[in-house]
Scaffold this motif. Structure first.
Motif, PDB file in Angstrom:
ATOM      1  N   PRO A   1      27.077  20.803  56.732  1.00 58.98           N
ATOM      2  CA  PRO A   1      28.218  21.962  56.250  1.00 58.98           C
ATOM      3  C   PRO A   1      28.165  22.923  54.867  1.00 58.98           C
ATOM      4  N   ASP A   2      28.316  23.882  55.005  1.00 56.90           N
ATOM      5  CA  ASP A   2      28.270  24.844  53.757  1.00 56.90           C
ATOM      6  C   ASP A   2      29.287  24.061  52.770  1.00 56.90           C
ATOM      7  N   SER A   3      29.044  24.346  51.450  1.00 54.82           N
ATOM      8  CA  SER A   3      29.841  23.770  50.428  1.00 54.82           C
ATOM      9  C   SER A   3      29.953  22.168  50.438  1.00 54.82           C
ATOM     10  N   SER A   4      28.760  21.598  50.892  1.00 49.57           N
ATOM     11  CA  SER A   4      28.919  20.366  50.905  1.00 49.57           C
ATOM     12  C   SER A   4      28.555  19.739  49.529  1.00 49.57           C
ATOM     13  N   GLU A   5      28.636  18.868  48.897  1.00 49.47           N
ATOM     14  CA  GLU A   5      28.274  18.304  47.862  1.00 49.47           C
ATOM     15  C   GLU A   5      27.043  17.694  47.575  1.00 49.47           C
ATOM     16  N   VAL A   6      26.053  17.648  46.704  1.00 48.30           N
ATOM     17  CA  VAL A   6      25.002  16.853  46.613  1.00 48.30           C
ATOM     18  C   VAL A   6      24.990  16.634  45.004  1.00 48.30           C
ATOM     19  N   VAL A   7      25.114  15.259  44.573  1.00 52.07           N
ATOM     20  CA  VAL A   7      25.351  14.547  43.150  1.00 52.07           C
ATOM     21  C   VAL A   7      23.820  14.389  42.889  1.00 52.07           C
ATOM     22  N   VAL A   8      23.422  14.799  41.771  1.00 52.21           N
ATOM     23  CA  VAL A   8      21.991  14.726  41.137  1.00 52.21           C
ATOM     24  C   VAL A   8      22.201  13.931  39.881  1.00 52.21           C
ATOM     25  N   SER A   9      21.312  12.680  40.001  1.00 50.49           N
ATOM     26  CA  SER A   9      21.732  11.634  38.924  1.00 50.49           C
ATOM     27  C   SER A   9      20.322  11.465  38.621  1.00 50.49           C
ATOM     28  N   ARG A  10      19.953  10.925  37.234  1.00 50.20           N
ATOM     29  CA  ARG A  10      18.658  10.548  36.602  1.00 50.20           C
ATOM     30  C   ARG A  10      18.862   9.075  36.169  1.00 50.20           C
ATOM     31  N   LEU A  11      17.761   8.338  36.267  1.00 50.12           N
ATOM     32  CA  LEU A  11      17.801   7.091  35.452  1.00 50.12           C
ATOM     33  C   LEU A  11      17.417   6.948  34.130  1.00 50.12           C
TER      34      LEU A  11
ATOM     35  N   HIS B   1      11.099  21.851  39.321  1.00 47.86           N
ATOM     36  CA  HIS B   1      12.180  22.496  40.436  1.00 47.86           C
ATOM     37  C   HIS B   1      12.140  21.660  41.723  1.00 47.86           C
ATOM     38  N   VAL B   2      13.159  21.856  42.514  1.00 49.33           N
ATOM     39  CA  VAL B   2      13.497  21.027  43.490  1.00 49.33           C
ATOM     40  C   VAL B   2      14.116  21.717  44.569  1.00 49.33           C
ATOM     41  N   SER B   3      13.579  21.950  45.639  1.00 48.92           N
ATOM     42  CA  SER B   3      14.180  22.797  46.598  1.00 48.92           C
ATOM     43  C   SER B   3      14.674  21.723  47.938  1.00 48.92           C
ATOM     44  N   LEU B   4      16.078  21.591  48.238  1.00 46.94           N
ATOM     45  CA  LEU B   4      16.448  20.640  49.223  1.00 46.94           C
ATOM     46  C   LEU B   4      16.846  21.221  50.480  1.00 46.94           C
ATOM     47  N   THR B   5      16.433  20.665  51.457  1.00 50.98           N
ATOM     48  CA  THR B   5      16.929  21.328  52.857  1.00 50.98           C
ATOM     49  C   THR B   5      17.500  20.382  53.688  1.00 50.98           C
ATOM     50  N   VAL B   6      18.886  20.498  53.992  1.00 49.54           N
ATOM     51  CA  VAL B   6      19.584  19.405  54.598  1.00 49.54           C
ATOM     52  C   VAL B   6      20.247  19.631  56.061  1.00 49.54           C
ATOM     53  N   LYS B   7      19.295  19.608  57.010  1.00 47.61           N
ATOM     54  CA  LYS B   7      19.476  20.309  58.460  1.00 47.61           C
ATOM     55  C   LYS B   7      20.930  19.702  58.886  1.00 47.61           C
ATOM     56  N   GLY B   8      21.717  20.656  59.461  1.00 49.41           N
ATOM     57  CA  GLY B   8      23.135  20.298  59.708  1.00 49.41           C
ATOM     58  C   GLY B   8      24.123  20.015  58.875  1.00 49.41           C
TER      59      GLY B   8
ATOM     60  N   GLU C   1      22.517  25.268  54.640  1.00 53.25           N
ATOM     61  CA  GLU C   1      21.728  24.056  54.625  1.00 53.25           C
ATOM     62  C   GLU C   1      20.627  23.738  53.569  1.00 53.25           C
ATOM     63  N   LYS C   2      20.810  24.553  52.469  1.00 49.39           N
ATOM     64  CA  LYS C   2      19.889  24.491  51.442  1.00 49.39           C
ATOM     65  C   LYS C   2      20.796  24.456  50.066  1.00 49.39           C
ATOM     66  N   ALA C   3      19.876  23.739  48.950  1.00 47.73           N
ATOM     67  CA  ALA C   3      20.322  23.786  47.738  1.00 47.73           C
ATOM     68  C   ALA C   3      19.114  23.695  46.750  1.00 47.73           C
ATOM     69  N   VAL C   4      19.258  24.059  45.513  1.00 49.36           N
ATOM     70  CA  VAL C   4      18.183  24.257  44.707  1.00 49.36           C
ATOM     71  C   VAL C   4      18.571  23.613  43.298  1.00 49.36           C
ATOM     72  N   PHE C   5      17.508  22.949  42.782  1.00 46.45           N
ATOM     73  CA  PHE C   5      18.124  22.620  41.279  1.00 46.45           C
ATOM     74  C   PHE C   5      16.931  22.594  40.355  1.00 46.45           C
ATOM     75  N   ARG C   6      16.938  22.742  39.317  1.00 45.02           N
ATOM     76  CA  ARG C   6      15.818  22.644  38.300  1.00 45.02           C
ATOM     77  C   ARG C   6      16.182  21.490  37.235  1.00 45.02           C
TER      78      ARG C   6
END
Length: 389
Positions: free
Chosen positions: A38-48, A29-36, A64-69
């Motif tokens: 904007p809402d609805s900004s994309e975060v692309v999650v990739s794996r090797l 489980h990963v909790s991401l906080t990106v200070k500053g 400023e937060k996003a969560v994924f597992r």
């Protein structure tokens, strides 16, 4: 194919996609906080997936937060990458059951804070080191290009030497990291680091022995990792090339194979780092009285020629490292003394150098050519050293 948007980009040549299921898969489980952010900004999650990148998910920041597992196979950590704001990126090395908190900022460059994953913290440190090296390397390479284009040959020659020194220093630092983090999967991207101009730090065929040692060390921790299976394939492929090239049988015409082993203080010592010196490479058994006595005469030779450029790299083939270290300390041996307790394994440097009996000796010139073998007569060895110096 290199994924250019990784913070710590590395390529795995000859690797095949081996990400197969082995046992039940768990989650991280990963909790991401990106200070500053904007809402609805994309975060692309990739794996090797060994030699390709797979997009796992696209997250949307809220407050400023996003969560994924993500699924992570037990005993097989996975490299996962978060990419945002075009240039922002975070590298993670996730283990089964990890609960990770990541804090960073939208404006770049931004520091990254990671909690809950020791491997990810180490990987973040590796990323920073590689990023700093690449920046310095690009800056120096740019100056070299300008000097060459302007015909300033003396300046260009100086810059080439600085680039070469920077490359060698980085490889030595990378070796030190690999040897001191033998049970961390973060050594994998270090092992496959590529300079900005496309040079692999460990691109020589003889680096196969470093790869094999990494595999041997990590296998006991992560036996089901596809990254290690691919690493073993790469190491064996390189060893096959070395055998076909008959490095030792044609020693007068080829450079010497690399050896990296620890000294009595646990520091890795590279044989390649002695380029430019005349080297006596000696394999021995510290438990043998006659071989210990030979060290007495060898110390006289070393004292006579060490200031002129002679170095001795002595490899003990002993399973008892404590007994070996006591002999080195007791005899006060002034040269580089290392020990290979795994000398019976196929990946041992002793196998590469075709050591079938002890002691065994190779004399290496300043140019890196093996010029003589088994010169145990001290007068003949002295004559060969004088000739090469």
């Amino acid at each position: 194919m290199r994924a250019k948007y990784w913070i710590c980009a590395f390529s795995l040549p000859l690797f095949t996609a081996l990400m197969t299921t082995c046992g039940n898969r768990d989650e991280a489980h990963v909790s991401l906080t990106v200070k500053g952010a904007p809402d609805s900004s994309e975060v692309v999650v990739s794996r090797l997936a060994v030699n390709t990148m797979q997009v796992l998910d696209t997250l949307y920041i809220s407050g400023e937060k996003a969560v994924f597992r993500t699924e992570v196979m037990p005993e097989s950590p996975e490299f996962v990458y978060l990419r945002y704001n075009e240039t922002g990126a975070v590298s993670l090395l996730l283990c089964s059951g990890d609960r990770v908190e990541v804090r960073t900022a939208w404006e770049q460059p931004a520091p990254v804070s990671i909690e809950g994953s020791e491997e990810s913290v180490l990987l973040n440190t590796v990323d920073s080191t590689v990023r700093d090296f690449n920046l310095r390397y690009r800056t120096l390479a740019g100056k070299l290009f300008e000097a060459s284009a302007a015909g300033r040959e003396d300046e260009a020659l100086k810059l080439r030497r600085e680039l070469g020194t920077m490359y060698v220093q980085r490889k030595q630092d990378a070796l030190r990291y690999i040897m001191t983090h033998g049970r961390s999967m973060t050594v994998i991207p270090v092992l496959y680091q590529v300079t900005p101009d496309g040079q692999y730090l460990f691109g020589e065929y003889t680096d196969a022995f470093i790869m094999q040692r990494v595999y041997d060390s990590l296998y006991s921790v992560y036996p089901h990792s596809a990254y290690l299976a691919a690493l073993a394939d790469e190491a064996q492929a390189r060893m096959g090339v070395m055998r076909k090239s008959s490095l030792i049988s044609g020693a007068e015409e080829v450079s010497f194979p690399e050896i990296v082993l620890n000294d009595i203080n646990g520091r890795p010592q590279s044989l390649r780092a002695l380029d430019g010196k005349v080297v006596v490479l000696l394999f021995w058994n510290s438990e043998d009285v006659d071989q210990r006595q030979y060290n007495v005469a060898l110390k006289e030779l070393y004292g006579r020629y060490s200031d002129a450029g002679l170095e001795i790299y002595q490899v003990a083939l002993n399973t008892d490292k404590t007994a070996w270290a006591m002999q080195v300390s007791g005899q006060q041996l002034p040269w580089i003394s290392v020990c290979d307790p795994m000398w019976e394994q196929p990946s041992s440097p002793a196998r590469l150098y075709n050591v079938t009996a002890l002691p065994a000796m190779y004399v290496i010139s300043r140019d890196g050519d093996i010029t003589a073998r088994d010169l145990f007569d001290m007068s003949k060895l002295a004559m060969e050293v004088e000739r090469l110096l």
